[in-house]
Every structure is written in C-alpha cells, then in structure tokens.
Design an enzyme around this catalytic site. Sequence first.
Site: not given
Length: 378
Positions: A72, A175, A195, A237, A326
């Site tokens: 995200g 979310q 995410s 990659t 976070c």
Amino acid sequence: MRSHVYADHAATTPLCDAAWNAMAPFFREEFGNPSSLHSWAKRPREAVCGARETIARCIGAQPDEIFFTSGGTESDNWAIKTFGSRCVVTTNFEHHAVLNSCLAVERMGGTVHRVSVRRNGMVWPGEVAAATKRECSGLVSVMLANNELGTLQDIKEIVSRVDRSAWIVHTDAVQVVGHVAVDVTQLGVDLLSASAHKFNGPKGIGFLYISKRIQDHPDFRPFLNGGQQERGMRSGTENVASIVGMAAALKWNCDHLNENIERLDGLKAQLVEDIKSVCPTVRFPVDWQEGQLPGFISISFLGHPAEGLLHLLDLKGIAVSAGAACDTKNTQVSHVLQAIHLPSKYANCTLRITLGVENTQQDVESIISALSVLLRRT
Ligand code: PLP
C-alpha cells in the site's frame, strides 16, 4: 475460552490456506525468472499473468490496468508523486503513506490542499470539489475507508463532482479491498491502492490500479527505472510467489464476501452490545455503526488510557490496537482522532478492535470477559 484472540485485522491479517497453497511451488520448484527466455520461465510467467487477470476480475478492471507494487505504501507514493507532482487535493485524516507523500510533493514545489474531515469521520464531497476549483488541474486523493475509524467514504460522489477533464482521482483502498465489494468502474476512480496483507495475503506485495484513461497522460512515467517488468513502469524481477498468493487471497475473499460480511457484522453487533452492558460509559468516536467496514470497532473507554488497556489485554492473549499500528512509537493523540475533533479525554482512551474472518463467537466472549475484569480493575 481460547487464550489467544487476534482482533487487530486492520493492522494485518493471517495468510489464508488458498494463498499459502498457491505460493508454495514458486519458492522452490518453480523458481524461474518470468522474464527468462528458456522454459523455466513458463510457469512463473503464466502464474503472474493469471494473477493479474484474477485481481483485475475481482475489482472490475482490465488486466493491463493492474501494476504490482511492494504494498500500500508504494502504491500511494507512486500515485501521488507521479500524478500529483503539481497539485494534490486530499484530506487531513489519510494514512501516513499519503500524508507524507503529499509533504514530499510540497518539498518539490507542488501545492497541497487538505480538506477537513467531519466529526462523524466522513469527508464532505462538496468540500473536495470546492478545493479543486482553487487550482486548474491535479490529483484528488481521498481514502476509501479510514484505517482508524473504518468509515467508508462516498468516493463515487466525489468523482462525480470533480472536473474529470482536469483532475485525476486516486483512492487508498488498502482497508477495503477484499472486505467490501470494490468495482473501479462503478467508483469511477483512475487510481486505486491495495495491499495483500490486509486481505489474508502475504506482506510486502500490493498493487496500484491505473485506469487506461490516464495511461497516456504525460505525467505517467516509470516509478522504478530498470527492465521491462510491469510494462517498464515499475521495474524489478517480479515477486512471483507473493503475486500469486495475493491473487489467491483476493479471490478467496471475493468468493466469500457476503457470508464474511454477514458473519463479521453479527460478531461486531454482539461485541458492541456486550461491551455496552459491561461498560455503560463507552463512547464510539464516530458514533454510528453503519457505513463502517465489517468487523471494525473504534471505541473509547473513558478513564482507561488506551495504551495501558492494550497491554493488559495483550497479557490476557488478546491483540487489539490503540491508533494505527504503524504509529506505535508515537504516543501523541492520533492525527485521525484529532481530525474528527474527538476531545483528548476520549482520544487517549480509544481502542481499535478489528475482527477478521477467523474470529468466532468464543473470541468475542473472551474479549468481553477480559474487558469486564480489566475495566473494573484499572
Ligand atoms: N493505507 C492504509 C489506509 C493503510 O491502512 C495502510 C497500512 O496500514 C497502508 C496504506 C500501507 O500499506 P502497507 O502496509 O502495505 O505498506
């Protein structure tokens, strides 16, 4: 009673079996590089291609509108720094991935207008539209649901009120994707961040939806320079196993969406009612339970500082959150609770309890029994 209850699904979710099983072969036997010309590349290349198609189908997009990222945060950075380098209209309760990308835009000489959020945790579409009128063109970035309050925003209305010939619209749906039906065509957005670890997929992988409408925009430049992966726009990659796991997790959630919503709404209703009877003074910062993400509860226990309560619950094997995960190093009142003008006596006592698909009625009972003991004690 179960001694371990994980009720912090807005922070991250456990990997589902579908994702784990889909990923396993790509760690060892199918280790080839999708870009190689020999036959070891075939299965990984097909798997990445199939994952892109699955994800596109789940959100109503075309496969060539899905660009894989590391999650995200990267998706938000890409959207804002690429399409908002001159001007962004956003809100004051976005995730730090958006807030700090906007600060970076300002440091580079761009303009950012931050619309205030209402006390009920909702953004007023008219105010967003009015802010766009102060500039000629740029990017609107408003989150689809807030990560501390769970309030779902009316992005469709915002899109309809903005002059789309001049403005690009981004939504941070981190979310929401996998929890509530998301259709980019119905929403009308140009950019959408997601995410995998928020919907039972692996960590460190996500995607940015970039609509065809803006793929020939002059600002659409490579975010990471290098090889031709992601059509040269985000080189490196591919993280094949994680991409495959993300697609499997999203499909699994989308296939069970309605039953999951029903179950989580039921568990949430029970938890809220039981908490009210155990602690009649509780207050809900956004004061209404509709229009919130399933299983999402933001709740203030007046007189019981959130951080202390969180640790006491943790000692009893129950994981919840106080503010965004976070933000654990930041002991100040969260910017989201400040944005809705929640008085600090409530804000300091606000927990986020977010239930997930593996939670049971027994888990709800464990949370209630722990809270009833702790609230009497603290
Ligand atoms: N946006 C929102 C709304 C979030 O809740 C989060 C994570 O909590 C992010 C962005 C960042 O996502 P990631 O952890 O994948 O970088």
